[in-house]
Design a protein around this motif. Structure first.
Motif, PDB file in Angstrom:
ATOM      1  N   ALA A 121     -10.932  15.592  11.731  1.00 41.94           N
ATOM      2  CA  ALA A 121     -10.400  16.957  11.710  1.00 41.94           C
ATOM      3  C   ALA A 121      -8.982  17.033  11.157  1.00 41.94           C
ATOM      4  N   ALA A 122      -8.277  15.911  11.095  1.00 41.45           N
ATOM      5  CA  ALA A 122      -6.907  15.908  10.576  1.00 41.45           C
ATOM      6  C   ALA A 122      -6.481  14.472  10.319  1.00 41.45           C
ATOM      7  N   HIS A 123      -5.524  14.319   9.393  1.00 43.24           N
ATOM      8  CA  HIS A 123      -4.994  13.010   9.014  1.00 43.24           C
ATOM      9  C   HIS A 123      -3.471  13.056   9.116  1.00 43.24           C
ATOM     10  N   LEU A 124      -2.903  12.183   9.963  1.00 44.19           N
ATOM     11  CA  LEU A 124      -1.455  12.164  10.152  1.00 44.19           C
ATOM     12  C   LEU A 124      -0.912  10.759   9.879  1.00 44.19           C
ATOM     13  N   PRO A 125      -0.605  10.447   8.628  1.00 46.13           N
ATOM     14  CA  PRO A 125      -0.018   9.145   8.315  1.00 46.13           C
ATOM     15  C   PRO A 125       1.501   9.146   8.491  1.00 46.13           C
ATOM     16  N   PHE A 126       2.016   8.112   9.135  1.00 44.05           N
ATOM     17  CA  PHE A 126       3.452   7.919   9.293  1.00 44.05           C
ATOM     18  C   PHE A 126       3.889   6.748   8.412  1.00 44.05           C
ATOM     19  N   TYR A 127       4.788   7.022   7.483  1.00 43.23           N
ATOM     20  CA  TYR A 127       5.423   6.056   6.570  1.00 43.23           C
ATOM     21  C   TYR A 127       4.487   4.943   6.071  1.00 43.23           C
ATOM     22  N   PRO A 128       3.350   5.303   5.461  1.00 44.76           N
ATOM     23  CA  PRO A 128       2.458   4.282   4.892  1.00 44.76           C
ATOM     24  C   PRO A 128       2.953   3.848   3.523  1.00 44.76           C
ATOM     25  N   PRO A 129       2.459   2.720   3.005  1.00 40.93           N
ATOM     26  CA  PRO A 129       2.668   2.426   1.585  1.00 40.93           C
ATOM     27  C   PRO A 129       1.721   3.317   0.773  1.00 40.93           C
ATOM     28  N   CYS A 130       2.250   3.983  -0.223  1.00 42.68           N
ATOM     29  CA  CYS A 130       1.425   4.856  -1.075  1.00 42.68           C
ATOM     30  C   CYS A 130       1.485   4.394  -2.521  1.00 42.68           C
ATOM     31  N   ASN A 131       1.869   3.136  -2.726  1.00 41.10           N
ATOM     32  CA  ASN A 131       2.065   2.637  -4.089  1.00 41.10           C
ATOM     33  C   ASN A 131       0.749   2.162  -4.699  1.00 41.10           C
ATOM     34  N   PHE A 132      -0.216   3.106  -4.730  1.00 39.48           N
ATOM     35  CA  PHE A 132      -1.526   2.871  -5.314  1.00 39.48           C
ATOM     36  C   PHE A 132      -1.859   4.009  -6.276  1.00 39.48           C
ATOM     37  N   ALA A 133      -2.672   3.715  -7.258  1.00 39.34           N
ATOM     38  CA  ALA A 133      -3.332   4.741  -8.073  1.00 39.34           C
ATOM     39  C   ALA A 133      -4.817   4.457  -7.951  1.00 39.34           C
ATOM     40  N   ARG A 152     -10.864  -3.148  -8.576  1.00 39.28           N
ATOM     41  CA  ARG A 152      -9.847  -4.179  -8.357  1.00 39.28           C
ATOM     42  C   ARG A 152      -8.465  -3.540  -8.422  1.00 39.28           C
ATOM     43  N   LEU A 153      -7.551  -4.040  -7.604  1.00 42.52           N
ATOM     44  CA  LEU A 153      -6.174  -3.567  -7.639  1.00 42.52           C
ATOM     45  C   LEU A 153      -5.402  -4.391  -8.663  1.00 42.52           C
ATOM     46  N   ILE A 154      -4.867  -3.717  -9.673  1.00 40.76           N
ATOM     47  CA  ILE A 154      -4.138  -4.382 -10.743  1.00 40.76           C
ATOM     48  C   ILE A 154      -2.649  -4.145 -10.567  1.00 40.76           C
ATOM     49  N   ASN A 155      -1.872  -5.213 -10.582  1.00 42.26           N
ATOM     50  CA  ASN A 155      -0.417  -5.115 -10.554  1.00 42.26           C
ATOM     51  C   ASN A 155       0.029  -4.557 -11.908  1.00 42.26           C
ATOM     52  N   THR A 156       0.650  -3.389 -11.897  1.00 41.33           N
ATOM     53  CA  THR A 156       0.987  -2.745 -13.166  1.00 41.33           C
ATOM     54  C   THR A 156       2.103  -3.464 -13.917  1.00 41.33           C
ATOM     55  N   ASP A 157       2.841  -4.344 -13.244  1.00 41.96           N
ATOM     56  CA  ASP A 157       3.867  -5.141 -13.933  1.00 41.96           C
ATOM     57  C   ASP A 157       3.232  -6.265 -14.751  1.00 41.96           C
ATOM     58  N   SER A 158       2.316  -6.989 -14.115  1.00 46.23           N
ATOM     59  CA  SER A 158       1.715  -8.157 -14.760  1.00 46.23           C
ATOM     60  C   SER A 158       0.393  -7.836 -15.454  1.00 46.23           C
ATOM     61  N   GLU A 159      -0.197  -6.690 -15.118  1.00 47.53           N
ATOM     62  CA  GLU A 159      -1.534  -6.311 -15.593  1.00 47.53           C
ATOM     63  C   GLU A 159      -2.586  -7.339 -15.180  1.00 47.53           C
ATOM     64  N   GLN A 160      -2.321  -8.008 -14.049  1.00 44.60           N
ATOM     65  CA  GLN A 160      -3.257  -8.963 -13.460  1.00 44.60           C
ATOM     66  C   GLN A 160      -3.638  -8.479 -12.062  1.00 44.60           C
ATOM     67  N   PRO A 161      -4.763  -8.952 -11.522  1.00 43.95           N
ATOM     68  CA  PRO A 161      -5.121  -8.570 -10.157  1.00 43.95           C
ATOM     69  C   PRO A 161      -3.973  -8.836  -9.189  1.00 43.95           C
ATOM     70  N   PHE A 162      -3.722  -7.871  -8.319  1.00 42.95           N
ATOM     71  CA  PHE A 162      -2.598  -7.983  -7.389  1.00 42.95           C
ATOM     72  C   PHE A 162      -2.843  -9.080  -6.365  1.00 42.95           C
ATOM     73  N   SER A 163      -1.760  -9.786  -6.013  1.00 39.85           N
ATOM     74  CA  SER A 163      -1.770 -10.800  -4.957  1.00 39.85           C
ATOM     75  C   SER A 163      -0.484 -10.671  -4.168  1.00 39.85           C
ATOM     76  N   TRP A 164      -0.559 -11.009  -2.885  1.00 36.64           N
ATOM     77  CA  TRP A 164       0.649 -10.994  -2.057  1.00 36.64           C
ATOM     78  C   TRP A 164       1.585 -12.152  -2.377  1.00 36.64           C
ATOM     79  N   LYS A 165       1.241 -12.924  -3.402  1.00 37.85           N
ATOM     80  CA  LYS A 165       2.134 -13.966  -3.910  1.00 37.85           C
ATOM     81  C   LYS A 165       2.799 -13.534  -5.220  1.00 37.85           C
ATOM     82  N   ASP A 166       2.563 -12.291  -5.640  1.00 41.87           N
ATOM     83  CA  ASP A 166       3.152 -11.799  -6.885  1.00 41.87           C
ATOM     84  C   ASP A 166       4.673 -11.698  -6.776  1.00 41.87           C
TER      85      ASP A 166
END
Length: 327
Positions: free
Chosen positions: A185-197, A279-293
């Motif tokens: 019925a409602a969505h209340l996000p508090f300070y999420p990461p929104c750095n996605f397309a 797939r989530l692509i890192n727009t800097d590297s144009e490669q699949p995103f990793s938490w080691k980027d």
């Protein structure tokens, strides 16, 4: 001497009186109920592609808390913790706020069943969108409870949990994983990461979206969220974002009164991820995103802000009073 004796007697009487009041209040509030439900553990790629076959089943635990003197058909809010895990006091504090105004709460533990206490030191341990599946399965659970009104169930999430609170509004994800018993019925996000397309990110349901963010947030900076919510609103959806000046990440968490840099915590604040073919692509590297980027950094900070916290509490209570027709 007589005055001291009288003061002691009155003090003792007051102590007993307060104890009785505390006991009555404790008895009037229903105890927390331990509940379990099934969900899926998925990588982000599996989630985005709808790959249920590659997912792993997981049993999650949660705490259901009903408001005092509740009648059948009460509204409910699903509460989602951040990457600090289920031990965080933040969702518990909000549960108290919501219970006092007549709303049941379900506090989900999204990590213990998956073998973790926290993931902020390694954000790759759990897919960023897993909480969306958890939210829909929790919706199933609540909608099946005769004490809960299935038409008045909302989701509220913090930081990592805010991802699910926000993106569970997307029609695409609801079609893939949503409940066949109820709709949020409602969505209340508090300070999420929104750095996605994300593909189809402007195609959301009719439920209102109310985002909350701190202007000074250095963990999940506000600009991507402001941009996304503004685009949703421009597309005709019921979406707003409230931004609090000088407020940092977790501005509503009283456990961090001073500016506290988490030296071992990861943040994707300098990253931007674009979805391509699931797939989530890192727009800097144009490669699949990793938490080691290279864009992944450590050392984001949190800080409580009483003015922002009080304002957010007031706004949330006013919102639910209208949305849930609370008396």
């Amino acid at each position: 001497m007589e005055y001291l004796r009288l003061a002691n007697v009155l003090g003792a009487a007051l102590f007993v009186f307060l104890g009785i009041i505390a006991e009555v209040l404790a008895q009037s509030a229903p105890p927390d109920e331990d509940v379990t439900f099934s969900s899926l553990t998925m990588t982000d790629e599996q989630f985005l592609k709808g790959d249920r076959a590659g997912a792993k089943s997981v049993t999650l635990t949660a705490k259901l808390r009903l408001p005092s003197s509740s009648q059948a058909g009460v509204p409910a809010v699903i509460l989602l913790h951040g990457s600090d895990g289920p031990a965080s006091a933040l969702p518990w504090n909000w549960a108290k706020v919501l219970n006092r105004i007549g709303i049941a709460t379900l506090l989900i533990d999204s990590y213990s069943g998956r073998g973790f206490e926290e993931i902020f030191t390694d954000q790759g341990r759990v897919g960023e969108f897993n909480n969306i599946v958890d939210t829909y399965r929790a919706l199933d659970l609540l909608a099946s409870d005769p004490r809960i009104d299935p038409t008045r169930i909302a989701v509220m999430g913090f930081s990592r949990g805010g991802i699910a609170a926000l993106y569970s509004s997307m029609t695409r994800f609801e079609e893939l994983y949503g409940s066949d018993k109820a709709t949020l019925a409602a969505h209340l996000p508090f300070y999420p990461p929104c750095n996605f397309a994300l593909e189809g990110e402007l195609d959301v349901g009719t439920a209102p979206i109310r985002a909350f963010h701190g202007e000074a947030d250095v963990w999940n900076p506000v600009p991507p969220c402001r941009d996304y919510v503004d685009r949703l609103e421009a597309a005709g959806h019921d979406a707003t974002i409230t931004i609090y000046p000088a407020a940092h990440h977790a501005f509503d968490h009283p456990g961090s009164p001073s500016y506290n840099a988490k030296d071992d915590a990861q943040t994707s604040r300098k990253c931007f991820r674009r979805e391509e073919g699931g797939r989530l692509i890192n727009t800097d590297s144009e490669q699949p995103f990793s938490w080691k980027d290279a864009c992944v950094e450590i050392g984001p900070a949190v800080q409580y802000n009483s003015a922002a916290a009080d304002a957010a509490e007031k706004r949330v209570k006013e919102f639910f009073a209208r949305a849930f027709n609370l008396k």
